[in-house]
Design an enzyme around this catalytic site. Structure first.
Site, PDB file in Angstrom:
ATOM      1  N   ARG A   1      -3.283   4.674 -23.018  1.00 35.97           N
ATOM      2  CA  ARG A   1      -4.173   3.402 -22.429  1.00 35.97           C
ATOM      3  C   ARG A   1      -5.793   4.220 -22.935  1.00 35.97           C
ATOM      4  O   ARG A   1      -6.409   4.055 -22.584  1.00 35.97           O
ATOM      5  CB  ARG A   1      -3.937   3.950 -20.578  1.00 35.97           C
ATOM      6  CG  ARG A   1      -3.516   2.606 -19.638  1.00 35.97           C
ATOM      7  CD  ARG A   1      -2.483   3.341 -18.825  1.00 35.97           C
ATOM      8  NE  ARG A   1      -4.411   2.381 -17.492  1.00 35.97           N
ATOM      9  CZ  ARG A   1      -4.434   1.432 -17.875  1.00 35.97           C
ATOM     10  NH1 ARG A   1      -3.677  -0.306 -18.060  1.00 35.97           N
ATOM     11  NH2 ARG A   1      -5.798   0.445 -17.372  1.00 35.97           N
TER      12      ARG A   1
ATOM     13  N   ASP B   1      -3.030  11.358 -15.300  1.00 39.20           N
ATOM     14  CA  ASP B   1      -2.489  10.011 -13.870  1.00 39.20           C
ATOM     15  C   ASP B   1      -3.412  10.900 -12.536  1.00 39.20           C
ATOM     16  O   ASP B   1      -3.037  11.945 -11.748  1.00 39.20           O
ATOM     17  CB  ASP B   1      -1.753  10.123 -13.938  1.00 39.20           C
ATOM     18  CG  ASP B   1      -0.815   9.272 -12.457  1.00 39.20           C
ATOM     19  OD1 ASP B   1      -1.430   8.592 -11.732  1.00 39.20           O
ATOM     20  OD2 ASP B   1       0.456   8.891 -12.714  1.00 39.20           O
TER      21      ASP B   1
ATOM     22  N   ASN C   1     -14.479   5.645 -10.413  1.00 35.45           N
ATOM     23  CA  ASN C   1     -14.675   4.117 -10.591  1.00 35.45           C
ATOM     24  C   ASN C   1     -12.999   3.566 -10.547  1.00 35.45           C
ATOM     25  O   ASN C   1     -12.705   2.814  -9.685  1.00 35.45           O
ATOM     26  CB  ASN C   1     -14.748   3.496 -11.763  1.00 35.45           C
ATOM     27  CG  ASN C   1     -14.604   1.703 -12.112  1.00 35.45           C
ATOM     28  OD1 ASN C   1     -14.860   1.095 -11.938  1.00 35.45           O
ATOM     29  ND2 ASN C   1     -13.436   1.841 -13.190  1.00 35.45           N
TER      30      ASN C   1
ATOM     31  N   TYR D   1      -5.606  -0.062   1.315  1.00 34.56           N
ATOM     32  CA  TYR D   1      -6.782  -0.823   0.548  1.00 34.56           C
ATOM     33  C   TYR D   1      -8.449  -0.101   0.618  1.00 34.56           C
ATOM     34  O   TYR D   1      -9.486   0.491   0.453  1.00 34.56           O
ATOM     35  CB  TYR D   1      -6.810  -1.231  -0.311  1.00 34.56           C
ATOM     36  CG  TYR D   1      -8.071  -1.585  -1.088  1.00 34.56           C
ATOM     37  CD1 TYR D   1      -8.177  -1.531  -2.473  1.00 34.56           C
ATOM     38  CD2 TYR D   1      -8.694  -2.675  -1.418  1.00 34.56           C
ATOM     39  CE1 TYR D   1      -9.238  -0.908  -2.997  1.00 34.56           C
ATOM     40  CE2 TYR D   1     -10.089  -2.897  -1.931  1.00 34.56           C
ATOM     41  CZ  TYR D   1     -10.051  -2.172  -3.048  1.00 34.56           C
ATOM     42  OH  TYR D   1     -11.158  -2.576  -3.869  1.00 34.56           O
TER      43      TYR D   1
ATOM     44  N   LYS E   1     -11.566   2.735   0.178  1.00 34.65           N
ATOM     45  CA  LYS E   1     -13.218   2.439  -0.070  1.00 34.65           C
ATOM     46  C   LYS E   1     -14.046   2.955   1.040  1.00 34.65           C
ATOM     47  O   LYS E   1     -15.124   2.992   0.470  1.00 34.65           O
ATOM     48  CB  LYS E   1     -13.125   1.123  -0.236  1.00 34.65           C
ATOM     49  CG  LYS E   1     -12.524   0.418  -1.288  1.00 34.65           C
ATOM     50  CD  LYS E   1     -12.440   0.809  -2.490  1.00 34.65           C
ATOM     51  CE  LYS E   1     -11.624   2.102  -4.070  1.00 34.65           C
ATOM     52  NZ  LYS E   1     -12.520   2.334  -4.469  1.00 34.65           N
TER      53      LYS E   1
ATOM     54  N   VAL F   1     -14.166  -9.426  -7.762  1.00 36.89           N
ATOM     55  CA  VAL F   1     -15.098 -10.492  -8.973  1.00 36.89           C
ATOM     56  C   VAL F   1     -13.054 -10.506 -10.270  1.00 36.89           C
ATOM     57  O   VAL F   1     -12.276  -9.645  -9.389  1.00 36.89           O
ATOM     58  CB  VAL F   1     -15.622  -9.349 -10.101  1.00 36.89           C
ATOM     59  CG1 VAL F   1     -17.218  -9.447  -9.590  1.00 36.89           C
ATOM     60  CG2 VAL F   1     -15.331  -8.010 -10.051  1.00 36.89           C
TER      61      VAL F   1
ATOM     62  N   THR G   1     -10.944  -9.492 -12.124  1.00 37.43           N
ATOM     63  CA  THR G   1     -11.053  -8.169 -12.807  1.00 37.43           C
ATOM     64  C   THR G   1      -9.703  -8.898 -12.741  1.00 37.43           C
ATOM     65  O   THR G   1      -8.852  -9.471 -11.739  1.00 37.43           O
ATOM     66  CB  THR G   1     -11.360  -6.989 -12.204  1.00 37.43           C
ATOM     67  OG1 THR G   1     -10.984  -6.509 -11.103  1.00 37.43           O
ATOM     68  CG2 THR G   1     -12.629  -6.843 -12.932  1.00 37.43           C
TER      69      THR G   1
END
Length: 260
Positions: free
Chosen positions: A37, A55, A81, A153, A157, A184, A186
């Site tokens: 990646r 990781d 991010n 999740y 956040k 958005v 993604t």
């Protein structure tokens, strides 16, 4: 020009933010969870200075990422991010036995914040889903509760905003802010997400590098370059302190106070 680390920059909003930074003439270091990646990230953002690899679901690997960053020298800003989404249907345990969502989205930013030599600015990417979340401090490991992917999740956040505000309080010489990029389309958001893809990465870049007076604050929460009220739990200092204590207990890494 600034030197900026962007975690989780192999694709999505991290890659988009890195591209904007490079286009503006800033020095950018990418991050990816493995070599493959990282190679993809470099190919997508050819103007990047370097890439660090690790990781973030692993405490050991996250500590190693911090070491790699520190070996590269001083950074003006770090954009936290990296994250995973809300579609996990079961509690996926990491090598450390922690829920993967918590490990990557909550604990990794804490560890990196504590171990990377302090930049002038820290930016934490949250989500609008945090507004309805509870900190879950009595069960961060999701051992007492039935698993709920979207709940985990949203909780993670909220943790990002709690961390940003705690750092703003404890490190007055660092500008520490959080934001929501919008829902958005993604890989994480999905193809049906309705928000503005072009605007989504701009706030984190602005907070990391802009000399605008509005960007040079600390303890703020933003959406598309504008202040937005966060979940009020994020500003609760008792909740902040408890969150930091739990992260220190789980990771073995302590966030120091104001003195460098």
């Amino acid at each position: 020009m600034a030197r900026v680390l962007v975690t989780g920059s192999a694709d999505g909003l991290g890659q988009m933010a890195a591209e904007l930074l490079v286009a503006a003439g800033h020095k950018v270091v990418l991050h990816a969870r493995n070599q493959e990646r990282a190679d993809v990230a470099r190919s997508k953002v050819p103007g990047a200075e370097d890439a660090v690899i690790g990781d973030l679901s692993s405490i050991k690997a996250t500590r190693d990422v911090a070491d790699q960053v520190n070996r590269l020298g001083h950074f003006d800003a770090v954009i936290h991010n990296a994250g995973i989404g809300y579609r996990e249907r079961r509690r996926v345990a990491t090598v450390d036995g922690l829920p993967q969502v918590f490990a990557v989205n909550s604990l990794a930013p804490y560890i990196l914040t504590a171990l990377i030599n302090r930049p002038a600015r820290l930016v934490y990417v949250s989500s609008g889903m945090h507004h309805g979340a509870d900190p879950g401090l009595d069960d961060l490991e999701w051992k007492k509760r039935s698993w709920n992917g979207s709940g985990a999740y949203a909780e993670s956040k909220l943790h990002d905003v709690i961390l940003a505000f705690a750092v703003a309080r404890l490190w007055p010489d660092v500008l520490s802010n959080a934001l929501e990029p919008g829902w958005v389309p993604t890989k994480m958001g999905g193809p049906g997400a309705p928000d503005d893809m072009d605007a989504a990465p701009r706030t984190q870049v602005w907070l990391a590098t802009s000399e605008d007076r509005a960007a040079k604050i600390t303890g703020g929460y933003f959406y598309h370059l504008k202040p937005r009220k966060p979940n009020p739990d994020a500003a609760n200092t008792a909740i902040q302190d408890r969150f930091l204590e739990e992260c220190a207990r789980l990771s073995g890494v302590k966030l120091t106070s104001s003195s460098r």
